[in-house]
Design a protein around this motif. Structure first.
Motif, PDB file in Angstrom:
ATOM      1  N   THR A 187       0.835  -1.200   0.000  1.00 19.31           N
ATOM      2  CA  THR A 187       0.000   0.000   0.000  1.00 19.31           C
ATOM      3  C   THR A 187       0.872   1.253   0.000  1.00 19.31           C
ATOM      4  N   ALA A 188       0.394   2.261  -0.692  1.00 17.90           N
ATOM      5  CA  ALA A 188       1.081   3.557  -0.683  1.00 17.90           C
ATOM      6  C   ALA A 188       0.728   4.282   0.609  1.00 17.90           C
ATOM      7  N   ASP A 189       1.657   5.071   1.112  1.00 16.64           N
ATOM      8  CA  ASP A 189       1.370   5.943   2.247  1.00 16.64           C
ATOM      9  C   ASP A 189       2.020   7.295   1.984  1.00 16.64           C
ATOM     10  N   ALA A 190       1.899   8.208   2.901  1.00 13.08           N
ATOM     11  CA  ALA A 190       2.407   9.562   2.707  1.00 13.08           C
ATOM     12  C   ALA A 190       3.922   9.610   2.541  1.00 13.08           C
ATOM     13  N   HIS A 191       4.618   8.567   2.957  1.00 15.33           N
ATOM     14  CA  HIS A 191       6.083   8.574   2.938  1.00 15.33           C
ATOM     15  C   HIS A 191       6.693   7.692   1.852  1.00 15.33           C
ATOM     16  N   GLY A 192       5.873   6.888   1.173  1.00 18.96           N
ATOM     17  CA  GLY A 192       6.408   5.989   0.162  1.00 18.96           C
ATOM     18  C   GLY A 192       5.456   4.854  -0.103  1.00 18.96           C
ATOM     19  N   TYR A 193       6.019   3.650  -0.205  1.00 18.06           N
ATOM     20  CA  TYR A 193       5.213   2.460  -0.474  1.00 18.06           C
ATOM     21  C   TYR A 193       5.603   1.378   0.519  1.00 18.06           C
ATOM     22  N   ARG A 194       4.607   0.815   1.209  1.00 14.34           N
ATOM     23  CA  ARG A 194       4.842  -0.219   2.211  1.00 14.34           C
ATOM     24  C   ARG A 194       4.520  -1.592   1.650  1.00 14.34           C
ATOM     25  N   LEU A 195       5.445  -2.515   1.856  1.00 10.78           N
ATOM     26  CA  LEU A 195       5.229  -3.925   1.556  1.00 10.78           C
ATOM     27  C   LEU A 195       5.063  -4.620   2.902  1.00 10.78           C
ATOM     28  N   GLY A 196       3.843  -5.118   3.158  1.00 12.11           N
ATOM     29  CA  GLY A 196       3.538  -5.719   4.446  1.00 12.11           C
ATOM     30  C   GLY A 196       4.348  -6.968   4.723  1.00 12.11           C
ATOM     31  N   LEU A 197       4.625  -7.177   5.996  1.00 13.41           N
ATOM     32  CA  LEU A 197       5.370  -8.344   6.461  1.00 13.41           C
ATOM     33  C   LEU A 197       4.458  -9.219   7.319  1.00 13.41           C
ATOM     34  N   ASP A 198       4.890 -10.419   7.589  1.00  5.41           N
ATOM     35  CA  ASP A 198       4.126 -11.350   8.405  1.00  5.41           C
ATOM     36  C   ASP A 198       4.344 -11.029   9.883  1.00  5.41           C
ATOM     37  N   PRO A 199       3.303 -10.589  10.592  1.00  2.00           N
ATOM     38  CA  PRO A 199       3.469 -10.275  12.009  1.00  2.00           C
ATOM     39  C   PRO A 199       3.775 -11.507  12.857  1.00  2.00           C
ATOM     40  N   HIS A 200       3.477 -12.693  12.333  1.00  2.00           N
ATOM     41  CA  HIS A 200       3.722 -13.934  13.066  1.00  2.00           C
ATOM     42  C   HIS A 200       5.084 -14.549  12.756  1.00  2.00           C
ATOM     43  N   ALA A 201       5.854 -13.892  11.886  1.00  2.00           N
ATOM     44  CA  ALA A 201       7.182 -14.394  11.511  1.00  2.00           C
ATOM     45  C   ALA A 201       8.197 -13.258  11.552  1.00  2.00           C
ATOM     46  N   PRO A 202       8.420 -12.672  12.740  1.00  2.00           N
ATOM     47  CA  PRO A 202       9.332 -11.520  12.818  1.00  2.00           C
ATOM     48  C   PRO A 202      10.770 -11.833  12.402  1.00  2.00           C
ATOM     49  N   ASP A 203      11.163 -13.095  12.472  1.00  2.00           N
ATOM     50  CA  ASP A 203      12.520 -13.451  12.053  1.00  2.00           C
ATOM     51  C   ASP A 203      12.722 -13.318  10.551  1.00  2.00           C
ATOM     52  N   THR A 204      11.641 -13.165   9.785  1.00  2.00           N
ATOM     53  CA  THR A 204      11.761 -12.990   8.336  1.00  2.00           C
ATOM     54  C   THR A 204      11.975 -11.530   7.940  1.00  2.00           C
ATOM     55  N   HIS A 205      11.706 -10.596   8.826  1.00  2.00           N
ATOM     56  CA  HIS A 205      11.686  -9.180   8.460  1.00  2.00           C
ATOM     57  C   HIS A 205      13.040  -8.672   7.972  1.00  2.00           C
ATOM     58  N   GLU A 206      14.100  -8.931   8.695  1.00  2.00           N
ATOM     59  CA  GLU A 206      15.419  -8.446   8.286  1.00  2.00           C
ATOM     60  C   GLU A 206      15.889  -9.135   7.009  1.00  2.00           C
ATOM     61  N   ALA A 207      15.609 -10.415   6.882  1.00  2.00           N
ATOM     62  CA  ALA A 207      16.001 -11.150   5.669  1.00  2.00           C
ATOM     63  C   ALA A 207      15.271 -10.594   4.442  1.00  2.00           C
ATOM     64  N   LEU A 208      14.013 -10.206   4.598  1.00  2.00           N
ATOM     65  CA  LEU A 208      13.277  -9.619   3.472  1.00  2.00           C
ATOM     66  C   LEU A 208      13.778  -8.212   3.160  1.00  2.00           C
ATOM     67  N   ALA A 209      14.189  -7.465   4.185  1.00  4.63           N
ATOM     68  CA  ALA A 209      14.804  -6.157   3.937  1.00  4.63           C
ATOM     69  C   ALA A 209      16.086  -6.347   3.125  1.00  4.63           C
ATOM     70  N   GLU A 210      16.861  -7.361   3.469  1.00  7.34           N
ATOM     71  CA  GLU A 210      18.089  -7.676   2.719  1.00  7.34           C
ATOM     72  C   GLU A 210      17.756  -8.094   1.289  1.00  7.34           C
ATOM     73  N   ALA A 211      16.690  -8.860   1.121  1.00  7.21           N
ATOM     74  CA  ALA A 211      16.268  -9.286  -0.217  1.00  7.21           C
ATOM     75  C   ALA A 211      15.904  -8.076  -1.078  1.00  7.21           C
ATOM     76  N   LEU A 212      15.215  -7.103  -0.489  1.00  7.72           N
ATOM     77  CA  LEU A 212      14.870  -5.884  -1.242  1.00  7.72           C
ATOM     78  C   LEU A 212      16.124  -5.102  -1.607  1.00  7.72           C
ATOM     79  N   ARG A 213      17.086  -5.022  -0.687  1.00  7.85           N
ATOM     80  CA  ARG A 213      18.357  -4.352  -1.019  1.00  7.85           C
ATOM     81  C   ARG A 213      19.019  -5.042  -2.200  1.00  7.85           C
TER      82      ARG A 213
END
Length: 194
Positions: A119-145
């Motif tokens: 979803t777009a927001d006032a600051h950019g575009y957000r790609l939602g993450l799984d709230p039940h899998a917090p260990d995936t968040h940093e790895a997905l940030a790395e994947a986007l990089r």
């Protein structure tokens, strides 16, 4: 390495492996029969998302159905299939969701991620993450990089968990990779070049 646009002439055809984009967001994979079949499912926040995901599954020859979560939200669920076992094996460590080593989403996976929870927001575009899998968040940030889209983590107080892509060039790159607004999608839910 030369990066391709989602819709460039050299871009590959839609493939079952693209459905991993649903797992980047809140999607889940479940194996069955000692690894002989697997199912993907995702609860989304709107009917249009569910319809777009059903169409994306059908485009890849994967039968999926629309159901309801316990909270009454749209639930897209594939049938148990042998050709989904590879995705499940890559995205699960035991029963725990985990981002595959070296995963870098291409345009197809980014498109499905955006359809699932973007979803777009006032600051950019957000790609939602799984709230039940917090260990995936940093790895997905790395994947986007890895695909040239550095993003900042957004917490629950700011509409997350999500990864926010900002900056005109990065947003244009994301929009190029994701492609045009699909039929039935709501404007602002898919990044568009302005």
């Amino acid at each position: 390495m030369d990066q391709l646009s989602f819709y460039s002439a050299e871009a590959r055809r839609a493939d079952v492996a693209d459905l991993a984009g649903m797992l980047c967001g809140p999607g889940q994979a479940v194996g069955f029969g000692r690894g002989t079949a697997a199912r993907l499912s995702v609860v989304v926040d709107a009917e249009w998302r569910a319809r777009c995901l059903l169409a994306a599954c059908a485009e890849r020859g994967v039968q999926a159905e629309l159901g309801r979560s316990d909270e009454g939200r749209p639930l897209v669920r594939t049938a148990f299939r042998s050709d989904l076992t590879g995705i499940a094996a890559r995205w699960l460590r035991g029963a725990v969701k985990s981002v595959p080593a070296g995963f870098v989403p291409d345009g197809w996976a980014l498109r499905l991620w955006a359809l699932t929870s973007g979803t777009a927001d006032a600051h950019g575009y957000r790609l939602g993450l799984d709230p039940h899998a917090p260990d995936t968040h940093e790895a997905l940030a790395e994947a986007l990089r890895g695909c040239g889209l550095p993003a900042k983590t957004v917490g629950a107080r700011a509409g997350g968990p999500a990864l926010r892509v900002t900056g005109r060039r990065r947003l244009a790159r994301l929009a190029e990779l994701v492609g045009p607004l699909p039929d039935g999608a709501i404007e602002g839910m898919i990044p568009l070049v302005s």
